[in-house]
Design a protein around this motif. Structure first.
Motif, PDB file in Angstrom:
ATOM      1  N   ALA A  72       0.835  -1.203   0.000  1.00 33.08           N
ATOM      2  CA  ALA A  72       0.000   0.000   0.000  1.00 33.08           C
ATOM      3  C   ALA A  72       0.868   1.250   0.000  1.00 33.08           C
ATOM      4  CB  ALA A  72      -0.927  -0.010   1.206  1.00 33.08           C
ATOM      5  N   GLU A  73       1.980   1.217   0.731  1.00 31.78           N
ATOM      6  CA  GLU A  73       2.884   2.372   0.747  1.00 31.78           C
ATOM      7  C   GLU A  73       3.405   2.680  -0.657  1.00 31.78           C
ATOM      8  OE1 GLU A  73       7.173   3.792   2.673  1.00 31.78           O
ATOM      9  OE2 GLU A  73       6.199   1.964   3.386  1.00 31.78           O
ATOM     10  N   TRP A  76       0.594   4.255  -2.660  1.00 33.21           N
ATOM     11  CA  TRP A  76       0.404   5.656  -2.282  1.00 33.21           C
ATOM     12  C   TRP A  76       1.502   6.536  -2.864  1.00 33.21           C
ATOM     13  CZ3 TRP A  76      -0.486   3.693   3.338  1.00 33.21           C
ATOM     14  CH2 TRP A  76      -1.802   3.269   3.466  1.00 33.21           C
ATOM     15  N   PHE A  77       2.743   6.025  -2.844  1.00 27.85           N
ATOM     16  CA  PHE A  77       3.869   6.791  -3.394  1.00 27.85           C
ATOM     17  C   PHE A  77       3.649   7.071  -4.881  1.00 27.85           C
ATOM     18  CE2 PHE A  77       7.907   6.511  -5.775  1.00 27.85           C
ATOM     19  CZ  PHE A  77       8.490   7.697  -5.349  1.00 27.85           C
ATOM     20  N   HIS A  78       3.304   6.060  -5.640  1.00 24.33           N
ATOM     21  CA  HIS A  78       3.105   6.249  -7.090  1.00 24.33           C
ATOM     22  C   HIS A  78       1.916   7.156  -7.366  1.00 24.33           C
ATOM     23  CE1 HIS A  78       6.240   3.539  -8.380  1.00 24.33           C
ATOM     24  NE2 HIS A  78       5.795   2.605  -7.564  1.00 24.33           N
ATOM     25  N   LEU A  79       0.895   7.097  -6.538  1.00 26.89           N
ATOM     26  CA  LEU A  79      -0.251   7.978  -6.720  1.00 26.89           C
ATOM     27  C   LEU A  79       0.131   9.431  -6.445  1.00 26.89           C
ATOM     28  CD1 LEU A  79      -3.288   8.048  -7.358  1.00 26.89           C
ATOM     29  CD2 LEU A  79      -3.722   7.791  -4.912  1.00 26.89           C
ATOM     30  N   LEU A  80       1.009   9.638  -5.475  1.00 26.21           N
ATOM     31  CA  LEU A  80       1.446  10.996  -5.140  1.00 26.21           C
ATOM     32  C   LEU A  80       2.354  11.594  -6.205  1.00 26.21           C
ATOM     33  CD1 LEU A  80       2.116  10.458  -1.329  1.00 26.21           C
ATOM     34  CD2 LEU A  80       0.367  11.959  -2.304  1.00 26.21           C
ATOM     35  N   ALA A 100       4.141   8.976   1.928  1.00 24.21           N
ATOM     36  CA  ALA A 100       3.656   7.603   1.794  1.00 24.21           C
ATOM     37  C   ALA A 100       4.059   6.772   3.006  1.00 24.21           C
ATOM     38  CB  ALA A 100       4.189   6.966   0.514  1.00 24.21           C
ATOM     39  N   GLY A 101       5.284   6.993   3.494  1.00 22.90           N
ATOM     40  CA  GLY A 101       5.736   6.282   4.682  1.00 22.90           C
ATOM     41  C   GLY A 101       4.947   6.673   5.909  1.00 22.90           C
TER      42      GLY A 101
END
Length: 220
Positions: A72-73, A76-80, A100-101
């Motif tokens: 999931a992290e 979230w990182f790629h989405l950001l 993300a972390g």
């Protein structure tokens, strides 16, 4: 829309999803967007047995997942760093990685809190995890894992914990509830389907009680 699902005798809940060698994988009939359906459950019988069922059914009303959110992290990182249009990126790569972390840390802390409190809370009057517990091995997989979803589908008939469980009829404000000791009447919301496999197992485990469930598809 009326939904029909046949009831069948299911294996006792324990261990993993446990597909037999060579058996076709179970199809989990859960749409991408959850459709919450309203139901009534009526449990009737001897007052002492109904009271025992009431005590056994009460729990936190959650599934205490224990999985890591490493994947999931990354999501979230790629989405950001690459948000969908018309959004534009507002963080540096380093900032996106840090955020993300932080999201992962906060989410895992919440999961630990839920797991710790799930054994103590009796906030929900109909907790399927209390009645038909999800095994530890399945909890460690997480809610999105295919084996976890298959287990829930086969044993419960729904892939989420029941929500908004209330005792019926709901008493008016300021008035004490009037209870028939031989009746437990509940309203609840179930994800996508009536939890027929769970109901069937409860009927088998409590043969002295009459356990009836009724979906209300047109309930607002």
């Amino acid at each position: 829309m009326t939904r029909v699902q046949e009831t069948k005798r299911l294996p006792e809940s324990g261990g993993g999803a446990g597909q037999e060698a060579g058996a076709a994988p179970t199809e989990v009939l859960a749409p991408a967007h959850t459709d919450w359906l309203y139901h009534h459950l009526r449990v009737t019988g001897d007052a002492a047995e109904v009271a025992a069922f009431r005590g056994a059914a009460a729990g936190a009303g959650v599934i205490p997942w224990q999985h890591s959110l490493g994947r999931a992290e990354e999501d979230w990182f790629h989405l950001l760093v690459a948000p969908p249009p018309p959004l534009t990126r507002s963080l540096s790569l380093e900032g996106a990685r840090i955020l993300a972390g932080q999201l992962r840390t906060a989410a895992e802390a919440r999961l630990r809190l839920v797991a710790e409190r799930s054994g103590e809370s009796r906030a929900s009057l109909l907790d399927l995890h209390r009645l038909l517990p999800v095994p530890e091995a399945i909890l460690r997989l997480g809610p999105e894992h295919s084996e976890a979803r298959t287990w829930l589908w086969e044993r419960w008939g729904t892939t989420e914990a029941l929500r908004h469980v209330v005792e019926l009829p709901v008493p008016k404000r300021g008035q004490p509830p009037k209870r028939d000791p031989g009746l437990l009447w509940l309203g609840f919301w179930s994800a996508d389907w009536t939890p027929w496999p769970a109901i069937q197992q409860l009927r088998e485990r409590w043969p002295g009680l009459r356990i009836a469930v009724q979906p209300h598809y047109d309930d607002p």
